[in-house]
Design a protein around this motif. Structure first.
Motif: not given
Length: 213
Positions: A48, A55, A144, A146-147, A177
């Motif tokens: 993060t 990524s 991603e 976390n987005i 993310g």
């Protein structure tokens, strides 16, 4: 002149001996640490932070898994139809070892459709759960995610509960993310925060193939 040369030789020999003794102590300490850490488990890994590399690091782990002939899988929650280098490589050369599922439909400011974004995230999460449950797959990258969690397209409690209770013991799960939720950070075995120092985008340079995608 000879005395000076001899002294330099003596000093160099003493320095080499001190260095060797220091390295021997470090090696002995490292060996003791390694002996005390013999356990293995499937890890929950979070990348993060605002810096670049989240990524990229996740895909580096996927390539390591492939090199060890460990079946693995990728679920992308945002990029969707982007023609990325990692997608080309994994689907074109390693499809027999790595499943690749691009489930997103682009960044939220591009789709501008919250219901559509939520549906895509939910579909991606269902695919992710199926892959994680598969006993043959050793590593799953949730790129991603976390987005999707940040915008509450997915329920963080559901994700954490699933990882805590249903993830097979030896399966690694990597979640990337920025703005990882505190609950996910608490659950994870390994968390790395990428720090932004400089980025060319801020200097007017567009994303470039081989670097950004």
């Amino acid at each position: 002149m000879t005395d000076g040369t001899d002294k330099r030789d003596d000093d160099a020999a003493e320095d080499a001996a001190r260095h060797k003794a220091k390295m021997q102590k470090i090696k002995a300490a490292r060996d003791r640490m390694a002996e005390a850490r013999q356990g293995e488990k499937g890890l929950i890994i979070v990348h993060t932070g605002p810096g670049k590399g989240k990524s990229s690091s996740g895909f580096g782990m996927i390539l390591r898994a492939i090199a060890h002939e460990m079946p693995c899988a990728v679920v992308q929650f945002i990029k969707g139809s982007w023609d990325t280098g990692e997608r080309r490589l994994l689907t074109g050369s390693f499809g027999h070892l790595c499943q690749f599922h691009a489930m997103g439909e682009g960044f939220t400011w591009e789709t501008q459709d919250k219901a559509r974004d939520i549906a895509a995230a939910q579909k991606g999460w269902e695919k992710a759960k199926a892959l994680i449950r598969d006993p043959e797959i050793r590593m799953v990258l949730l790129d991603e995610i976390n987005i999707a969690l940040r915008y509450e397209y997915l329920d963080i409690d559901e994700v954490v509960d699933f990882l805590a209770t249903e993830k097979p013991e030896m399966t690694h799960v990597v979640l990337t993310g920025r703005n990882a939720k505190p609950e996910l950070i608490e659950l994870a075995d390994m968390v790395t925060e990428m720090t932004l120092v400089k980025h060319p985008f801020r200097a007017g340079i567009k994303a470039q193939a081989g670097v950004e995608f």
